[in-house]
Design a protein around this motif. Structure first.
Motif, PDB file in Angstrom:
ATOM      1  N   HIS A 152      -2.239  -3.119  -5.731  1.00  0.00           N
ATOM      2  CA  HIS A 152      -1.488  -3.158  -5.289  1.00  0.00           C
ATOM      3  C   HIS A 152      -1.678  -2.314  -4.485  1.00  0.00           C
ATOM      4  O   HIS A 152      -2.556  -1.701  -4.062  1.00  0.00           O
ATOM      5  CB  HIS A 152      -0.505  -1.816  -6.232  1.00  0.00           C
ATOM      6  N   SER A 162       1.263  -0.422   1.750  1.00  0.00           N
ATOM      7  CA  SER A 162       2.627  -0.481   2.752  1.00  0.00           C
ATOM      8  C   SER A 162       1.914  -1.752   4.121  1.00  0.00           C
ATOM      9  O   SER A 162       2.472  -2.841   4.441  1.00  0.00           O
ATOM     10  CB  SER A 162       3.179  -0.290   3.453  1.00  0.00           C
ATOM     11  N   CYS A 215       1.050  -5.172   2.200  1.00  0.00           N
ATOM     12  CA  CYS A 215       2.360  -5.540   2.077  1.00  0.00           C
ATOM     13  C   CYS A 215       2.950  -6.478   2.925  1.00  0.00           C
ATOM     14  O   CYS A 215       3.299  -7.559   3.230  1.00  0.00           O
ATOM     15  CB  CYS A 215       3.102  -4.784   1.097  1.00  0.00           C
ATOM     16  N   GLN A 216       2.956  -5.483   4.205  1.00  0.00           N
ATOM     17  CA  GLN A 216       3.777  -6.016   5.695  1.00  0.00           C
ATOM     18  C   GLN A 216       3.415  -7.288   6.553  1.00  0.00           C
ATOM     19  O   GLN A 216       3.390  -8.194   6.676  1.00  0.00           O
ATOM     20  CB  GLN A 216       3.369  -5.164   6.530  1.00  0.00           C
ATOM     21  N   GLN A 271       3.080  -9.902   3.250  1.00  0.00           N
ATOM     22  CA  GLN A 271       4.411 -10.556   3.041  1.00  0.00           C
ATOM     23  C   GLN A 271       4.972 -10.422   2.088  1.00  0.00           C
ATOM     24  O   GLN A 271       5.373 -11.714   1.067  1.00  0.00           O
ATOM     25  CB  GLN A 271       4.352 -11.896   4.228  1.00  0.00           C
ATOM     26  N   VAL A 272       4.231  -9.600   1.439  1.00  0.00           N
ATOM     27  CA  VAL A 272       4.215  -9.459  -0.152  1.00  0.00           C
ATOM     28  C   VAL A 272       5.527  -7.784  -0.245  1.00  0.00           C
ATOM     29  O   VAL A 272       5.053  -6.846   0.252  1.00  0.00           O
ATOM     30  CB  VAL A 272       3.176  -9.161  -1.131  1.00  0.00           C
ATOM     31  N   SER A 273       5.491  -7.957  -1.794  1.00  0.00           N
ATOM     32  CA  SER A 273       6.420  -6.532  -1.723  1.00  0.00           C
ATOM     33  C   SER A 273       5.023  -5.755  -2.571  1.00  0.00           C
ATOM     34  O   SER A 273       4.097  -6.090  -3.002  1.00  0.00           O
ATOM     35  CB  SER A 273       7.596  -6.406  -2.580  1.00  0.00           C
ATOM     36  N   ARG A 274       5.284  -4.074  -2.719  1.00  0.00           N
ATOM     37  CA  ARG A 274       4.125  -3.191  -2.760  1.00  0.00           C
ATOM     38  C   ARG A 274       4.300  -3.487  -4.779  1.00  0.00           C
ATOM     39  O   ARG A 274       3.289  -3.623  -5.093  1.00  0.00           O
ATOM     40  CB  ARG A 274       5.173  -2.020  -3.212  1.00  0.00           C
ATOM     41  N   ASP A 275       5.155  -4.287  -5.511  1.00  0.00           N
ATOM     42  CA  ASP A 275       4.902  -4.930  -6.723  1.00  0.00           C
ATOM     43  C   ASP A 275       4.080  -6.001  -7.050  1.00  0.00           C
ATOM     44  O   ASP A 275       3.865  -6.273  -8.238  1.00  0.00           O
ATOM     45  CB  ASP A 275       6.041  -4.631  -7.817  1.00  0.00           C
ATOM     46  N   GLU A 276       3.507  -6.903  -5.726  1.00  0.00           N
ATOM     47  CA  GLU A 276       3.088  -7.982  -6.283  1.00  0.00           C
ATOM     48  C   GLU A 276       1.360  -7.618  -6.297  1.00  0.00           C
ATOM     49  O   GLU A 276       0.790  -6.430  -5.962  1.00  0.00           O
ATOM     50  CB  GLU A 276       3.254  -8.438  -4.609  1.00  0.00           C
ATOM     51  N   CYS A 278      -2.310  -8.610  -6.121  1.00  0.00           N
ATOM     52  CA  CYS A 278      -2.845  -8.884  -5.273  1.00  0.00           C
ATOM     53  C   CYS A 278      -4.958  -9.311  -5.730  1.00  0.00           C
ATOM     54  O   CYS A 278      -4.775  -7.933  -6.395  1.00  0.00           O
ATOM     55  CB  CYS A 278      -3.042  -8.233  -4.010  1.00  0.00           C
TER      56      CYS A 278
END
Length: 237
Positions: A180, A183, A186-187, A190-195, A197
């Protein structure tokens, strides 16, 4: 250099020079532990990492052997991300976040087999497919092997393309894990924290030593890992 890395380099050299051809027996854990004055656990770790990289085969009760040539290529070939995107008929673009010199942390130093605190070259690049980020590449490079690494325009050529030209790669290792992202990742992706990877940690070598240590992070919803493997048919008794 970590003691288990010394063992791995010893075996790499034996295989690369041809002194240990395919199917040649590899020194046992006990022999390596005594030869390098380490614990058997350290020797076991070195052999297991080599097995994970596909360079040796470990068989319970029989020992460890140099893998057949056809099996030594990793299941995940090193591909140029720009070529992968273009082969799909899509538009490729790279965004360079920084290129800088910094001191090597203990983790980076061990990966590059240099002293902690030594200068390394560090790049952070996002690779985009049709303007969507598909890979965040954080790469550390040994400046002694690639002194002009930071002088390149990585919007026109990828680090992989450049390294293959200036210091032809002789081998690589991969570690793969699901994560996971934090931050900052994620930025950039361009994904959310619950995406979920997929993170690939890759080291590459040339004849001069470890060239680079790269951390490649892919959004799970935009990336598929695949490959093709060849296996030797069993020989009749």
């Amino acid at each position: 250099m970590a003691k288990f890395s010394n063992i791995k380099q010893f075996i790499y050299d034996k295989i690369e020079t041809g002194e240990w051809p395919e199917n040649h027996p590899v020194s046992s854990e006990n022999v390596l532990a005594e030869q390098f004055s380490v614990s058997r656990m350290t020797a076991r770790r070195a052999l297991q990492e080599l097995a994970d990289e596909g360079l040796v085969i470990r068989t319970q009760g029989a020992g460890t052997f140099v893998a057949p040539i056809k099996s030594q290529t990793s299941f995940m070939a090193i591909k140029n991300i720009a070529d992968e995107v273009r082969d799909r008929g899509h538009e490729y673009r790279a965004k360079v976040h920084h290129l800088r010199i910094q001191d090597a942390s203990s983790q980076v130093a061990e990966a590059l087999q240099i002293e902690p605190g030594s200068e390394v070259l560090h790049s952070t690049i996002t690779h985009l497919e049709n303007d969507l980020p598909v890979q965040l590449e954080e790469r550390y490079v040994n400046p002694k092997l690639v002194p002009d690494y930071l002088k390149q325009d990585y919007t026109k050529v990828t680090p992989h393309e450049y390294l293959c030209v200036v210091t032809p790669l002789t081998e690589a290792s991969h570690q793969i894990e699901a994560i996971h992202p934090i931050s900052s990742v994620c930025q950039l992706l361009q994904v959310s924290r619950d995406e979920p990877c997929l993170r690939i940690i890759r080291r590459t070598w040339s004849s001069g030593g470890v060239v680079s240590y790269a951390i490649l992070t892919h959004p799970g919803s935009r990336f598929k890992l695949g490959g093709h493997m060849n296996f030797d048919a069993p020989k009749p008794d």
